[in-house]
Design a protein around this motif. Structure first.
Motif, PDB file in Angstrom:
ATOM      1  N   TRP A 380       0.832  -1.202   0.000  1.00 39.36           N
ATOM      2  CA  TRP A 380       0.000   0.000   0.000  1.00 39.36           C
ATOM      3  C   TRP A 380       0.870   1.257   0.000  1.00 39.36           C
ATOM      4  CZ3 TRP A 380      -1.186   2.273   5.264  1.00 39.36           C
ATOM      5  CH2 TRP A 380      -1.940   3.450   5.168  1.00 39.36           C
ATOM      6  N   TRP A 381       0.469   2.230  -0.820  1.00 38.20           N
ATOM      7  CA  TRP A 381       1.048   3.574  -0.839  1.00 38.20           C
ATOM      8  C   TRP A 381       2.528   3.534  -1.178  1.00 38.20           C
ATOM      9  CZ3 TRP A 381      -0.643   7.600   3.416  1.00 38.20           C
ATOM     10  CH2 TRP A 381      -0.322   8.902   2.984  1.00 38.20           C
ATOM     11  N   PHE A 382       3.395   3.738  -0.210  1.00 37.80           N
ATOM     12  CA  PHE A 382       4.829   3.727  -0.488  1.00 37.80           C
ATOM     13  C   PHE A 382       5.323   2.318  -0.853  1.00 37.80           C
ATOM     14  CE2 PHE A 382       4.367   7.420   2.370  1.00 37.80           C
ATOM     15  CZ  PHE A 382       4.958   8.397   1.574  1.00 37.80           C
ATOM     16  N   LEU A 383       4.508   1.309  -0.654  1.00 42.98           N
ATOM     17  CA  LEU A 383       4.915  -0.072  -0.875  1.00 42.98           C
ATOM     18  C   LEU A 383       4.264  -0.704  -2.098  1.00 42.98           C
ATOM     19  CD1 LEU A 383       4.855  -1.397   2.805  1.00 42.98           C
ATOM     20  CD2 LEU A 383       6.719  -0.275   1.571  1.00 42.98           C
ATOM     21  N   ASP A 384       3.497   0.054  -2.880  1.00 45.03           N
ATOM     22  CA  ASP A 384       2.842  -0.564  -4.046  1.00 45.03           C
ATOM     23  C   ASP A 384       3.751  -0.491  -5.277  1.00 45.03           C
ATOM     24  OD1 ASP A 384       2.606   2.149  -4.555  1.00 45.03           O
ATOM     25  OD2 ASP A 384       0.491   2.077  -5.076  1.00 45.03           O
ATOM     26  N   GLN A 385       4.977  -0.952  -5.099  1.00 49.83           N
ATOM     27  CA  GLN A 385       5.972  -1.011  -6.171  1.00 49.83           C
ATOM     28  C   GLN A 385       6.590  -2.413  -6.161  1.00 49.83           C
ATOM     29  OE1 GLN A 385       8.584  -1.288  -4.145  1.00 49.83           O
ATOM     30  NE2 GLN A 385       8.181   0.042  -2.442  1.00 49.83           N
ATOM     31  N   LEU A 386       7.482  -2.670  -7.097  1.00 50.35           N
ATOM     32  CA  LEU A 386       7.969  -4.038  -7.297  1.00 50.35           C
ATOM     33  C   LEU A 386       8.518  -4.653  -6.015  1.00 50.35           C
ATOM     34  CD1 LEU A 386       9.771  -3.833 -10.771  1.00 50.35           C
ATOM     35  CD2 LEU A 386       7.541  -4.836 -10.255  1.00 50.35           C
ATOM     36  N   GLU A 387       9.412  -3.965  -5.342  1.00 46.31           N
ATOM     37  CA  GLU A 387      10.012  -4.527  -4.137  1.00 46.31           C
ATOM     38  C   GLU A 387       8.991  -4.647  -3.019  1.00 46.31           C
ATOM     39  OE1 GLU A 387      14.260  -4.054  -2.148  1.00 46.31           O
ATOM     40  OE2 GLU A 387      13.026  -2.269  -1.793  1.00 46.31           O
ATOM     41  N   GLY A 388       8.191  -3.588  -2.806  1.00 46.90           N
ATOM     42  CA  GLY A 388       7.220  -3.608  -1.727  1.00 46.90           C
ATOM     43  C   GLY A 388       6.178  -4.694  -1.896  1.00 46.90           C
ATOM     44  N   MET A 389       5.665  -4.853  -3.122  1.00 46.16           N
ATOM     45  CA  MET A 389       4.663  -5.891  -3.363  1.00 46.16           C
ATOM     46  C   MET A 389       5.277  -7.289  -3.287  1.00 46.16           C
ATOM     47  SD  MET A 389       2.077  -4.250  -6.204  1.00 46.16           S
ATOM     48  CE  MET A 389       3.300  -3.924  -7.468  1.00 46.16           C
ATOM     49  N   THR A 390       6.518  -7.412  -3.734  1.00 47.53           N
ATOM     50  CA  THR A 390       7.196  -8.705  -3.635  1.00 47.53           C
ATOM     51  C   THR A 390       7.394  -9.108  -2.187  1.00 47.53           C
ATOM     52  OG1 THR A 390       8.338  -8.354  -5.741  1.00 47.53           O
ATOM     53  CG2 THR A 390       9.294  -9.972  -4.235  1.00 47.53           C
ATOM     54  N   LEU A 391       7.823  -8.170  -1.353  1.00 46.44           N
ATOM     55  CA  LEU A 391       8.022  -8.465   0.066  1.00 46.44           C
ATOM     56  C   LEU A 391       6.705  -8.874   0.728  1.00 46.44           C
ATOM     57  CD1 LEU A 391      10.460  -5.567   1.049  1.00 46.44           C
ATOM     58  CD2 LEU A 391      11.028  -8.001   0.838  1.00 46.44           C
ATOM     59  N   GLN A 392       5.621  -8.197   0.367  1.00 42.41           N
ATOM     60  CA  GLN A 392       4.314  -8.552   0.941  1.00 42.41           C
ATOM     61  C   GLN A 392       3.900  -9.957   0.508  1.00 42.41           C
ATOM     62  OE1 GLN A 392       1.265  -8.799  -0.995  1.00 42.41           O
ATOM     63  NE2 GLN A 392      -0.037  -9.206   0.781  1.00 42.41           N
ATOM     64  N   ILE A 393       4.059 -10.263  -0.776  1.00 40.40           N
ATOM     65  CA  ILE A 393       3.691 -11.589  -1.274  1.00 40.40           C
ATOM     66  C   ILE A 393       4.549 -12.666  -0.620  1.00 40.40           C
ATOM     67  CG2 ILE A 393       3.769 -13.068  -3.319  1.00 40.40           C
ATOM     68  CD1 ILE A 393       2.881 -10.621  -4.953  1.00 40.40           C
TER      69      ILE A 393
END
Length: 473
Positions: A380-393
């Motif tokens: 979400w927000w600052f994390l809706d990019q390749l690295e952020g979404m990958t870490l969440q997944i």
């Protein structure tokens, strides 16, 4: 080959097969965004690329300021083309920032523009995009991107007139538009009590319920929750720094409410108690109505005092916060679960340091009845990019069930943001494709393909249980 090509972000044949066979065609279920209901109801056409792409986009403003662009070209009174030109000059400096990918993906998908945006290409991009915009409207965009549902973000005091108009006139025959109940102002008691009281007065007026006492206030909120339900909502949303650890009796809540209505400032401890009291009340409402609750946690807002005073909120001066999350979340979800009134819930964190905390927390409150009842939401927000979404997944996969994940949402104010779903889907297929080729997952393309389709659309459509329209019904 253009920068944005058919296999963008897909690093192997397996990933490419998953994406092109299973991720391209599912509709978009955009259950949380900040699109304007008025623009949706009016099937708005935009005058130029600035109006649809830059106005209101604080992601771009932050990058422009970092590039030394004067505020006049971000939120000020500069000519629309001059603002666009300032953005075009900034884009080459956004290398490795997700804005670089989003910018060129959006130009290609909406306008067929393959050139890289810069000062040198700005005039060409402006003219080409504006010519295409002349034949585009909100409705045509939603149809082009196969958007099945949009969940807007709405205050309890909103009239929802635009949502009613959308239904009455069937303005968007293939896209359901539902409001999300966001009652943050009910417990936002940190500022001047006069501001909070003005909001309560507005709630009193629109609900027709006197709010002189706590019971009336709760009745007014209950009435608005019911009205949102009647207009089609099945989603609530809350934006909190964190959930406090506190307990609050009815007697204490009544006393705090009276102080606030009398215009008194309350202590930080009383603010925490009142917040938890209301959040439990909202949880009860959501459970009784079979809604889904969204908790957006961790934003440190309005860091720049000058900007808040001169430009207002939501202009690009918010940050990731480092608030304690675990104990408050456990207490809140646990209290609702103990009462047997925990609704379907999605948790979003803004600090990647909390990924495993959130991924572990959702496992504590699954009920063995509703698959994926408590979700760890997409980056979400600052994390809706390749690295952020990958870490969440990765965190969700390691501690929970990726197969039950309800997937991506735009969380955007722009009608040009729908390629972010494609961006997410490409990332997802690449992760799974690399795992298959590394021998970490079976090379069962039918099974993994179904997982991709479920995460892209099917899981969300089943989880939220909201009626779809037209070709999606």
């Amino acid at each position: 080959m253009p920068f944005i090509h058919n296999d963008f972000l897909l690093s192997n044949d397996t990933a490419r097969g998953l994406f092109h066979r299973h991720a391209v065609h599912p509709p978009i279920f955009d259950y949380h965004c900040h699109l304007s209901p008025a623009d949706l109801a009016a099937d708005r056409k935009f005058d130029n690329l600035y109006d649809i792409w830059l106005a209101g986009d604080h992601y771009k403003w932050r990058a422009m300021r970092a590039n030394g662009v004067d505020e006049r070209f971000c939120t000020g009174d500069a000519d629309p083309y001059d603002k666009f030109l300032a953005w075009a000059r900034t884009v080459p400096h956004t290398l490795r920032n997700p804005l670089y990918h989003w910018t060129h993906l959006e130009l290609q998908r909406y306008f067929g523009i393959d050139v890289l945006l810069s000062e040198a290409t700005a005039a060409e991009v402006w003219d080409t995009a504006n010519a295409k915009l002349a034949g585009m409207s909100v409705g045509s965009i939603l149809d082009e991107f196969n958007v099945a549902l949009i969940g807007t973000t709405d205050d309890p005091t909103d009239t929802l007139e635009h949502h009613r108009d959308l239904e009455l006139h069937n303005t968007l025959p293939h896209t359901a538009v539902v409001p999300a109940f966001r009652p943050d102002k009910a417990y936002n008691t940190t500022g001047d009590p006069a501001t909070w009281n003005a909001w309560v007065d507005a709630l009193e007026a629109i609900s027709g319920t006197r709010c002189g006492k706590l019971d009336g206030f709760l009745d007014a909120l209950r009435a608005r929750h019911g009205y949102f339900h009647a207009v089609g909502s099945r989603i609530s949303d809350h934006g909190l720094t964190h959930l406090p650890v506190a307990t609050c009796t009815d007697k204490a809540a009544k006393s705090i409410f009276k102080k606030l209505r009398d215009g008194e400032k309350i202590s930080g401890r009383d603010r925490d108690k009142f917040t938890v009291y209301l959040m439990l009340f909202f949880g009860e409402l959501d459970h009784a109505a079979d809604w889904t609750k969204q908790l957006h946690l961790g934003a440190m807002r309005n860091n720049n005092g000058w900007a808040l005073e001169n430009l207002g909120p939501d202009t690009g001066f918010d940050s990731i916060g480092d608030y304690p999350q675990g104990q408050g979340l456990s207490h809140y979800l646990g209290t609702l679960a103990k009462r047997g009134h925990l609704p379907r819930t999605i948790l979003y964190n803004l600090n990647p340091a909390d990924n495993y905390l959130f991924a572990a927390m959702i496992g504590n409150f699954q009920d063995g009845k509703t698959a994926g009842k408590v979700q760890f939401g997409s980056g979400w927000w600052f994390l809706d990019q390749l690295e952020g979404m990958t870490l969440q997944i990765n965190a969700l996969s390691n501690l929970g069930l990726l197969t039950k994940f309800v997937g991506m949402l735009t969380d955007s104010r722009s009608f040009l943001s729908y390629p972010r779903h494609e961006y997410f889907r490409r990332l997802l297929c690449d992760l799974l494709g690399r795992d298959i080729e590394a021998g970490l997952l079976p090379a069962d393309m039918a099974q993994i393909g179904r997982v991709v389709e479920d995460i892209c659309f099917n899981n969300a459509a089943g989880y939220f249980g909201m009626a779809l329209k037209g070709r999606h019904a």
